[in-house]
Design an enzyme around this catalytic site. Structure first.
Site, PDB file in Angstrom:
ATOM      1  N   ASP A   1     103.234  -8.123  92.713  1.00  0.00           N
ATOM      2  CA  ASP A   1     102.503  -8.746  91.608  1.00  0.00           C
ATOM      3  C   ASP A   1     103.433  -9.503  90.661  1.00  0.00           C
ATOM      4  O   ASP A   1     104.631  -9.264  90.607  1.00  0.00           O
ATOM      5  CB  ASP A   1     101.763  -7.651  90.840  1.00  0.00           C
ATOM      6  CG  ASP A   1     100.513  -8.160  90.138  1.00  0.00           C
ATOM      7  OD1 ASP A   1     100.329  -9.385  90.044  1.00  0.00           O
ATOM      8  OD2 ASP A   1      99.706  -7.325  89.688  1.00  0.00           O
TER       9      ASP A   1
ATOM     10  N   GLU B   1      88.568  -9.091  88.546  1.00  0.00           N
ATOM     11  CA  GLU B   1      89.283  -8.412  87.464  1.00  0.00           C
ATOM     12  C   GLU B   1      89.056  -9.099  86.118  1.00  0.00           C
ATOM     13  O   GLU B   1      89.130  -8.463  85.068  1.00  0.00           O
ATOM     14  CB  GLU B   1      90.778  -8.346  87.770  1.00  0.00           C
ATOM     15  CG  GLU B   1      91.495  -9.666  87.776  1.00  0.00           C
ATOM     16  CD  GLU B   1      92.987  -9.510  88.036  1.00  0.00           C
ATOM     17  OE1 GLU B   1      93.368  -8.528  88.695  1.00  0.00           O
ATOM     18  OE2 GLU B   1      93.767 -10.366  87.577  1.00  0.00           O
TER      19      GLU B   1
END
Length: 653
Positions: free
Chosen positions: A405, A460
């Site tokens: 990430d 998200e």
């Protein structure tokens, strides 16, 4: 006599000029003859493309500046070759089809120290440079000025910086309305002369991502991040954000003899063809690893629902008991994996030791006993600094993959980082999911253990914004997903209309109906597909969980039956002997028709999840139906505002 000689000389001169002009123009067409690519080699290399005789892309100049020399200026053609490519590609991890048909005509133009190859497919065109220098070179820039017809429209994924998570909304506007200060990441979708043109890139290796800048007119021009010479931690979030301190005056240092990325232009007036297109895969280099060990599947994910489970006799959180609960849930519904997102490690920068509040080895062993693998989240920088040691450790622990990430960059170093991660993970039989990432651009073909990729404004964002609407969701199959796998993370069980929706970080909901979420499992392509919601919610909605869990993550065959960018889509996909159908709509309620003629002859049982009669008031409302059909059946699908429709079809007894 003198006059006769003068006339003859003039005639020969005119004839030679005409022949010279013809020699400077080259053409290659798609196998079906609908797309024609024209190349002009007079003062510069310029190309244009037409669809059924109508010019869609006007003459557009391309060049490559290498060691400050412009390749493409006043080009002198040395030779050319043409070939027809007609091959079947067996896909190791098939997002669309188990076998892809790579079918096109190619024209290669050879110049001193470089070449340019052009390809024409039935679904679009592509070109790329190839260098032929003996020694390494610096690429100062690569020019693409792509010109469209006036009144062209664009879905523009605008960026504020090339340091980005590449999670953009699509600005639907006239191309000419965008000032020259505005630019976007790829893919970008333009409508020119009634034809959709999806621009992206393929076979991106050891080279920066391309961005496109507006010009204030009906054109877009290339823009690249320079090579990063020095970066430092951002004081605001030093563990995950960087500031670029120093950049080079070039975009790449590369081998002197190599191919550069393909510049890809999917071209079609049919939105169904656009959504089906897999040009990026077909244009990228073949598989580079052993793939027999790779296991696609679905994943129970913790971060979106904030580990907010309830009705249990232990404190929920980042601890052993909570993750055993996730593993038990995954095992019950046949999910292949769980993810341990941020918090599993001692710190975000120390990945060598687990958080003392959980017993990671016990969890991995417990998962193994239940047939559930464990995937570990991490920041890119700590992995970059100690990759071999960490990957060895993860493999030794028995982890099945990693989720990387916050890369945020798209320069040459970062592109190489992606490949290095995929390659080193493959050696250890680890899957990879990239987040905080630029779009896919061919790595998923060379390294099929690269399973999924964010680079999308996905679910998200429902935790903190109102930007992930059904309208937005209906752009993704036609824009972002054309580039490759999309980790949108569907599966919300708390579903709301415009009025009811609220941003709640620890207990999020989605915009649109429950069936809108069901359909995503058929429409959205991700060989590592998430079930993003709380296992407790899934247990309470067992019928929904059971239905989702039966939808595959990879496919043998894909057919887009009906589609319009940003408005609706109807997709049928085959896996083994079963078919799966998903339909989604924007905020407009609509009726669609499912023509079952794609099925072979015979009798079938169809299990349907459709929007309930009150779904527009309460998005959780749905109705399950089971009936008999044949390939002569036509079903009316009623989709609520923000709605969906999903079905599983199998042979009847």
């Amino acid at each position: 006599m003198n006059n006769f000689k003068q006339i003859c000389f003039a005639s020969v001169f005119i004839l030679l000029c005409c022949l010279s002009a013809v020699a400077q123009r080259k053409t290659v067409s798609s196998p079906d003859g609908k797309i024609t690519l024209n190349i002009d080699l007079s003062e510069a290399i310029k190309w244009s493309a037409s669809y059924q005789g109508k010019e869609v892309i006007s003459p557009s100049a391309i060049s490559l500046v290498v060691n400050k020399e412009v390749l493409g200026k006043k080009p002198k053609l040395l030779s050319e070759t043409k070939r027809k490519i007609d091959e079947r590609i067996n896909v190791d991890v098939p997002r669309k089809n188990k076998v892809e048909h790579n079918f096109c005509n190619e024209l290669r133009l050879n110049f001193k120290n470089y070449a340019v190859s052009f390809r024409a497919y039935n679904e679009g065109v592509a070109y790329r440079f190839e260098t032929g220098f003996k020694n390494g070179i610096e690429v100062n820039s690569e020019e693409l000025n792509v010109n469209f017809n006036k009144d062209s429209q664009v879905f523009f994924p605008e960026e504020e910086s090339m340091i980005s998570h590449y999670e953009r909304s699509y600005v639907d506007t006239a191309l000419v309305s965008l000032s020259s200060s505005r630019f976007c990441s790829l893919p970008v979708l333009v409508t020119s002369a009634g034809v959709r043109v999806l621009i992206t890139e393929a076979d991106l290796f050891d080279y920066p991502n391309m961005f496109l800048s507006a010009t204030g007119g009906n054109s877009l021009k290339s823009k690249f991040p320079p090579v990063v010479l020095e970066a430092e931690a951002d004081p605001g979030k030093p563990d995950r954000n960087e500031r670029i301190v120093k950049e080079a005056g070039y975009i790449a240092k590369i081998s002197g003899s190599r191919t550069l990325p393909w510049r890809v232009f999917t071209m079609t007036p049919d939105d169904r063809v656009l959504a089906e297109s897999d040009m990026v895969f077909k244009l990228s280099r073949p598989v580079a690893i052993d793939t027999k060990w790779i296991k696609p599947g679905k994943v129970a994910w913790d971060w979106w629902n904030a580990n907010n489970i309830y009705g249990v006799d232990f404190a929920a959180g980042i601890n052993t008991a909570t993750y055993k609960y996730y593993i038990d849930f995954a095992a019950k519904y046949g999910l292949e994996y769980i993810i341990l997102d941020e918090g599993w490690s001692k710190t975000t920068t120390d990945l060598t030791e687990p958080n003392p509040d959980l017993n990671l080895q016990e969890l991995i062993n417990y998962g193994k006993s239940k047939g559930v693998g464990v995937i570990l989240w991490m920041l890119w920088k700590p992995l970059d600094e100690n990759m071999d040691v960490l990957l060895d450790k993860f493999a030794q622990w028995g982890a099945k993959g990693i989720k990387v990430d916050f890369m945020q960059r798209a320069d040459q170093y970062m592109v190489n980082y992606y490949e290095r991660v995929a390659k080193e993970c493959a050696k250890r039989h680890l899957l990879v999911d990239f987040h905080g990432a630029f779009k896919p651009a061919g790595l998923h073909r060379a390294y099929p253990n690269f399973m999924s990729n964010e680079g999308v404004k996905g679910a998200e964002n429902n935790k903190w914004s109102k930007l992930v609407t059904p309208d937005h969701n209906l752009m993704l199959p036609f824009i972002r997903q054309v580039a490759g796998p999309v980790d949108y993370t569907p599966g919300a069980m708390n579903n709301a209309n415009k009025i009811s929706f609220r941003e709640i970080f620890d207990n999020p909901m989605s915009m649109g109906t429950r069936c809108h979420q069901f359909a995503m499992y058929v429409v959205y392509e991700s060989p590592l597909q998430m079930l993003a919601d709380n296992p407790t919610h899934y247990y309470k909605e067992a019928e929904s969980a059971e239905f989702i869990s039966r939808i595959p993550a990879v496919w043998d065959e894909t057919k887009v039956l009906d589609a319009k960018v940003g408005e609706y889509i109807l997709v049928a996909r085959k896996k083994a002997s079963k078919w799966y159908v998903g339909a989604m709509t924007d905020w407009t309620a609509r009726t669609m028709t499912l023509d079952c003629s794609f099925l072979p002859r015979g009798n079938y049982r169809i299990e349907i999840m459709q929007d309930g009669i009150n779904a527009e008031r309460n998005g959780n409302d749905y109705k399950k139906m089971v009936q008999k059909i044949t390939n002569g059946t036509k079903l009316n699908l009623k989709l609520a505002s923000g709605g969906g429709w999903a079905a599983i079809i199998e042979k009847a007894d």
